[in-house]
Design a protein around this motif. Sequence first.
Motif, short mmCIF file in Angstrom:
data_model
loop_
_atom_site.label_atom_id
_atom_site.label_comp_id
_atom_site.label_asym_id
_atom_site.label_seq_id
_atom_site.Cartn_x
_atom_site.Cartn_y
_atom_site.Cartn_z
N LEU A 55 0.83 -1.20 0.00
CA LEU A 55 0.00 0.00 0.00
C LEU A 55 0.86 1.24 0.00
CD1 LEU A 55 -2.71 -0.97 2.66
CD2 LEU A 55 -2.77 -1.32 0.17
N ARG A 56 0.52 2.18 -0.85
CA ARG A 56 1.12 3.51 -0.84
C ARG A 56 -0.01 4.49 -0.56
NH1 ARG A 56 5.61 3.28 -5.78
NH2 ARG A 56 6.69 1.43 -4.99
N ASN A 57 -0.02 5.06 0.64
CA ASN A 57 -1.16 5.83 1.12
C ASN A 57 -1.02 7.32 0.84
OD1 ASN A 57 -2.54 3.55 2.41
ND2 ASN A 57 -0.86 3.58 3.88
N GLY A 58 -2.13 7.96 0.56
CA GLY A 58 -2.19 9.40 0.33
C GLY A 58 -3.64 9.82 0.28
N ASN A 59 -3.90 11.05 -0.15
CA ASN A 59 -5.30 11.46 -0.28
C ASN A 59 -5.75 11.40 -1.72
OD1 ASN A 59 -4.77 14.02 -1.63
ND2 ASN A 59 -4.14 14.85 0.34
N ASP A 60 -7.06 11.56 -1.92
CA ASP A 60 -7.67 11.42 -3.25
C ASP A 60 -6.96 12.27 -4.30
OD1 ASP A 60 -9.59 9.71 -2.30
OD2 ASP A 60 -11.27 11.08 -2.51
N THR A 61 -6.90 13.57 -4.05
CA THR A 61 -6.36 14.50 -5.04
C THR A 61 -4.88 14.26 -5.29
OG1 THR A 61 -7.99 16.15 -4.34
CG2 THR A 61 -6.11 16.94 -5.61
N GLU A 62 -4.13 14.05 -4.22
CA GLU A 62 -2.69 13.83 -4.33
C GLU A 62 -2.38 12.61 -5.20
OE1 GLU A 62 0.88 13.20 -1.10
OE2 GLU A 62 -0.98 12.12 -0.76
N LEU A 63 -3.01 11.49 -4.89
CA LEU A 63 -2.69 10.26 -5.62
C LEU A 63 -3.28 10.26 -7.02
CD1 LEU A 63 -3.00 7.55 -2.82
CD2 LEU A 63 -0.93 8.54 -3.81
N GLY A 64 -4.48 10.86 -7.17
CA GLY A 64 -5.05 10.95 -8.51
C GLY A 64 -4.16 11.75 -9.45
#
Length: 332
Positions: A55-64
């Motif tokens: 898993l590489r975790n982040g928020n919606d906007t950041e990862l999108g």
Amino acid sequence: MNFRRSLIVGTLLAAFSSTAGAQDEGIVVYNAQHEALTQAWADGFTAATGIRVTLRNGNDTELGNQIVLEGASSPADVFLTENSPAMVLVDNANLFEPLGDDVLTLVPEAFRPSNGHWVGIAARSTVFAYDKTKLTEADLPKSIMDLADPSWQGRWAASPSGADFQAIVSAMLSLKGEDATAAWLAGMKANVVPYRGNTAAMRGVNAGEIAGAVIYHYYYYGDQAKTGENSVNVGLHFFKNQDPGAFVSVSGGGVLASSTHKEQALAFLKWVAGPEGQKILREGTSFEYAIGVGEAANPALPPLADLQAPSVDPASLNSQKVTDLMTSAGVI
């Protein structure tokens, strides 16, 4: 374990019993969902199939945005989000592998995009969290659109910079159109008290700092399941009546077209959207809605069917347009 679950798990095990090399290599998931929830999904999937999940975790906007920037060179095999707009962002860049009916039909049509490029994995309902010591049911807004009225100036809160709230505005744009959404955002600019995060906004309501806040339902239920210290004075108002404020946001999952482990990635997405993954939602402590066909929600939650949510095609949620409108209004 019922017959349907046994069949799915058995099929997954059979499919990968002869691919030990692929199992050892595993898949990479860009995860914008809650970390604890996705970790439970990953652990359950690995236990069932032997396939490792990183898993590489982040928020919606950041990862999108990261996936769009990486394009065909992205190391991600799967993308999971909290809200639909980030899925649409990646989909509009033509970076998802279209899904087959074996995955899509695990979820009702209302909880997946019309184009079939990704699938819903969970959902959350918009609510108005209010201070029970200040407001009665008669005082509550009939519609989320009412919160733009001058009578609500300085009386309600939101976290406008977050992906959660921007998804709600995306639904308003889809349902009401650009002019009505822009007018509402102008009223919001005059009225809202901004907080950083939904938890902070709910705490503000509970502490008597603000009369109400637009948040998602699970912040309240999660706090109530613990000590309730941040929600003892809070009531939840569900707008219902197909109002934009009754919007149910779909968390999405998709397989990247550039994935070099498509078979394993599709199996993971199928497991999350299927009975075993949805069981984790129903029995766990995320308090998000299970949305699989025939799957009940956590018993602490009101049934999804009772929420009278508006019909919104998740593929129609335009994050870039919403960001532009919110920026123009001075909300973000």
